[in-house]
Design an enzyme around this catalytic site. Structure first.
Site, mmCIF file in Angstrom:
data_model
loop_
_atom_site.group_PDB
_atom_site.id
_atom_site.type_symbol
_atom_site.label_atom_id
_atom_site.label_comp_id
_atom_site.label_asym_id
_atom_site.label_seq_id
_atom_site.Cartn_x
_atom_site.Cartn_y
_atom_site.Cartn_z
ATOM 1 N N LYS A 187 40.258 48.703 33.951
ATOM 2 C CA LYS A 187 40.753 48.475 35.320
ATOM 3 C C LYS A 187 41.739 47.318 35.295
ATOM 4 C CE LYS A 187 39.473 45.995 38.830
ATOM 5 N NZ LYS A 187 40.825 45.553 39.276
ATOM 6 N N GLY A 240 38.976 36.773 33.514
ATOM 7 C CA GLY A 240 39.244 36.413 34.907
ATOM 8 C C GLY A 240 38.535 35.122 35.260
ATOM 9 N N SER A 241 38.213 34.992 36.535
ATOM 10 C CA SER A 241 37.641 33.739 37.009
ATOM 11 C C SER A 241 36.160 33.619 36.628
ATOM 12 C CB SER A 241 37.788 33.659 38.529
ATOM 13 O OG SER A 241 37.144 34.772 39.114
ATOM 14 N N GLU A 263 35.929 36.141 29.168
ATOM 15 C CA GLU A 263 36.934 35.102 28.897
ATOM 16 C C GLU A 263 37.326 34.542 30.258
ATOM 17 O OE1 GLU A 263 39.926 33.207 28.891
ATOM 18 O OE2 GLU A 263 41.181 34.825 28.088
ATOM 19 N N CYS A 297 44.668 30.648 31.673
ATOM 20 C CA CYS A 297 43.299 30.122 31.688
ATOM 21 C C CYS A 297 43.193 28.904 30.781
ATOM 22 C CB CYS A 297 42.314 31.206 31.286
ATOM 23 S SG CYS A 297 42.882 32.161 29.903
ATOM 24 N N GLU A 394 39.674 24.385 38.412
ATOM 25 C CA GLU A 394 40.839 25.084 37.889
ATOM 26 C C GLU A 394 41.788 25.421 39.051
ATOM 27 O OE1 GLU A 394 40.246 29.092 36.312
ATOM 28 O OE2 GLU A 394 41.570 28.561 34.659
HETATM 29 P P1 ADP Z 1 41.768 35.860 40.064
HETATM 30 O O1 ADP Z 1 40.980 34.976 40.990
HETATM 31 O O2 ADP Z 1 42.602 35.109 39.120
HETATM 32 O O3 ADP Z 1 42.490 36.990 40.759
HETATM 33 P P2 ADP Z 1 39.550 37.455 39.404
HETATM 34 O O4 ADP Z 1 38.456 37.001 38.521
HETATM 35 O O5 ADP Z 1 39.257 37.566 40.861
HETATM 36 O O6 ADP Z 1 40.746 36.505 39.115
HETATM 37 O O7 ADP Z 1 40.134 38.855 38.939
HETATM 38 C C1 ADP Z 1 40.244 39.265 37.603
HETATM 39 C C2 ADP Z 1 39.909 40.739 37.523
HETATM 40 O O8 ADP Z 1 38.561 40.905 37.965
HETATM 41 C C3 ADP Z 1 40.759 41.634 38.410
HETATM 42 O O9 ADP Z 1 40.986 42.859 37.733
HETATM 43 C C4 ADP Z 1 39.863 41.859 39.620
HETATM 44 O O10 ADP Z 1 40.125 43.068 40.302
HETATM 45 C C5 ADP Z 1 38.492 41.914 38.965
HETATM 46 N N1 ADP Z 1 37.372 41.613 39.877
HETATM 47 C C6 ADP Z 1 37.373 40.814 40.965
HETATM 48 N N2 ADP Z 1 36.163 40.809 41.546
HETATM 49 C C7 ADP Z 1 35.363 41.635 40.817
HETATM 50 C C8 ADP Z 1 33.997 42.044 40.893
HETATM 51 N N3 ADP Z 1 33.198 41.612 41.850
HETATM 52 N N4 ADP Z 1 33.529 42.882 39.934
HETATM 53 C C9 ADP Z 1 34.316 43.317 38.938
HETATM 54 N N5 ADP Z 1 35.607 42.973 38.817
HETATM 55 C C10 ADP Z 1 36.142 42.143 39.730
#
Ligand code: ADP
Length: 496
Positions: A187, A240-241, A263, A297, A394
């Site tokens: 995704k 991601g976060s 990561e 990151c 961050e």
């Molecule tokens: P940022 O805050 O930098 O946008 P995120 O961690 O929110 O980083 O997003 C990184 C990825 O994780 C994106 O592909 C986002 O769609 C996905 N994502 C966000 N929330 C969820 C969740 N609850 N479960 C799975 N994937 C998620």
């Protein structure tokens, strides 16, 4: 709605696929939902793509499962490698288009996006080379038993990637997964779906059987959550976060205990000693925080300078930061483009306001850049304390803090005073200092006299709350294989 559309970019026009990529075909989402992706340079929509929901995730997982249990198992490791190498070649052949899509959808400079594509190609080729070098061991226990291990693929891998390096993250995840014989449901981030869809066309051209790599555009809370809690996904890899990383770990625990690698975020220290080559250090410090508009990151967002050179360093660093060209991603001289979205822009500006209110001093920047697009000035805060939010959290934007330290022990203490542990750097001309401090820093990567220099051959990942597992290099192969131990009895029955 058509499943492709001609898009104009400043470097030319191309045909953009818009569907979900499942079983080597672009298809409509079951519920027929779409969402728009925005150009961060002018805040205008580029195009709408199909939006995956749980139903589409189910279809993609079924395709990946069928491929894993059938056709993909029968492809030899050498042929898996050949396909990855071919995909790498296709990335290189299509570098201009892929980089233009990244610049349009993500806002990164076109010239820098071309380096992302070159690195993504390098990564795919590197893992193509590993595909036929995955093997176990023979283990001698006693004369009557023959033992061996096999490094088998885990199965169907869910992969969720962010928007800051759309195709590079795609390659980091797909390379090791496919090289080791897994299949993938990927995704992409909702902010940057376009380049991965274009790259999906290249998957077909590279010869991958249907279902091996499936690419879904969609939102985290819907498609992302469906992947992390899916009962037929064997492993999930996420970048991601930290907050979403925790949710993914929980979803994996509550569903089928799928294997998880994460990561996550960082608040990385960049330490400059009195004896550093100051001009070099300033270049790396500038690159460390402002590269990719601070949306890394591993960004070196906490700059720690030894007191003997602090004043001189700060003056020259300010001058250097002011020279960074901020503006249109397609302008040849641009180094820093817009932030990815209104949400990120507001979040970063919020941190800047908080820093000002808490009494930190703005040395450079501190405002939006221009009046259109999500642009923010390169910003340096001094006069900060360890308890300030801008020092602890961050920011993921072009904002750093600079602090003074008195000696080596002080530097290490401040550097390690964080819940994160992704990266760190040391600038010194003293070899002993370089080794001692590198060993003492609690971070997955330490750079000495450089910053942000990643290689697909060397591992990358976090200590502490910056993650679980390592990507890149040989280490990443462990995430995508499971060890089977086979014990063969050669002698007679043991218990009569
Ligand atoms: P940022 O805050 O930098 O946008 P995120 O961690 O929110 O980083 O997003 C990184 C990825 O994780 C994106 O592909 C986002 O769609 C996905 N994502 C966000 N929330 C969820 C969740 N609850 N479960 C799975 N994937 C998620």
């Amino acid at each position: 709605m058509a499943l492709s559309k001609k898009i104009e970019t400043p470097t030319g026009a191309y045909e953009q696929p818009l569907g979900l990529f499942i079983n080597n075909e672009f298809v409509k989402a079951v519920d027929g939902r779409t969402f728009e992706t925005i150009n961060p340079h002018n805040e205008k929509p580029i195009v709408a793509v199909q939006e995956a929901t749980e139903k589409d995730v189910d279809i993609a997982v079924a395709a990946a499962r069928t491929a894993f249990e059938g056709p993909w198992k029968n492809v030899t490791p050498s042929d898996r490698g050949r396909m990855l190498v071919k995909l790498a070649d296709l990335f290189e052949e299509n570098v201009a288009t892929l980089a233009a899509i990244e610049a349009l959808d993500n806002g990164k400079a076109f010239s820098i996006a071309k380096l992302d594509i070159a690195n993504a190609a390098g990564c795919l080729r590197y893992y193509g080379g590993w595909a036929d070098k995955i093997h176990g061991k023979v283990i001698d226990t006693d004369p009557e038993t023959f033992n061996y291990t096999r490094h088998e693929p885990v199965g169907v891998c869910g992969q969720i990637i962010p928007w800051n390096f759309p195709l590079l993250m795609w390659a980091w995840k797909i390379g090791p997964a496919v090289a080791t014989g897994n299949t993938v449901v990927m995704k992409t981030a909702e902010q940057t779906p376009l380049s991965a869809l274009y790259a999906s066309k290249l998957i077909v051209e590279a010869g991958f059987p249907p279902g091996v790599i499936n690419v879904l555009s969609g939102f985290g809370k819907v498609a992302g959550a469906a992947i992390s809690s899916h009962m037929d996904i064997d492993k999930i890899a996420f970048t991601g976060s930290t907050i979403v990383g925790r949710q993914i770990l929980q979803a994996a625990a509550k569903s089928n205990l799928k294997k998880v690698t994460l990561e996550l975020g960082g608040k990385s220290p960049n330490i400059i000693f009195n004896d550093a080559d100051i001009e070099n250090a300033i270049s790396w410090v500038n690159f460390g925080i402002y590269f990719n508009h601070g949306q890394c990151c591993c960004a070196g967002s906490r700059i720690l300078v030894e007191e003997g050179i602090y004043d001189k360093f700060l003056e020259r660093f300010k001058a250097r930061a002011l020279k960074n060209k901020v503006g249109d991603p397609f302008h040849a001289e641009t180094f820093q483009g817009p932030q990815i979205s209104q949400i990120q822009f507001d979040k970063i500006m919020g941190y800047i306001e908080e820093g000002k209110a808490a009494g930190a001093k703005v040395e450079v920047g501190g405002e939006r850049h221009g009046s259109e697009g999500f642009y923010i000035q390169p910003t340096i805060f001094s006069n900060v304390t360890d308890d300030m939010k801008i020092v602890k959290e961050e920011i993921f934007g072009p904002v750093c803090s600079i602090q003074k330290f008195t000696n080596e022990a002080d530097a290490i203490k401040i550097a390690n005073n964080t819940t994160y542990g992704l990266a760190a750097a040391v600038h010194t001309t003293n070899l002993n200092t370089a080794f001692r401090v590198s060993n003492a820093l609690k971070a997955g990567t330490v750079w000495v006299n450089n910053y942000n220099m990643l290689s697909y051959q060397t591992p990358f990942g976090g200590f502490k709350e910056s993650g679980i597992g390592r990507e890149l290099g040989e280490y990443a192969l462990d995430n995508y294989t499971q060890v089977k131990s086979v014990r063969i009895r050669l002698g007679d029955a043991m218990f009569g």
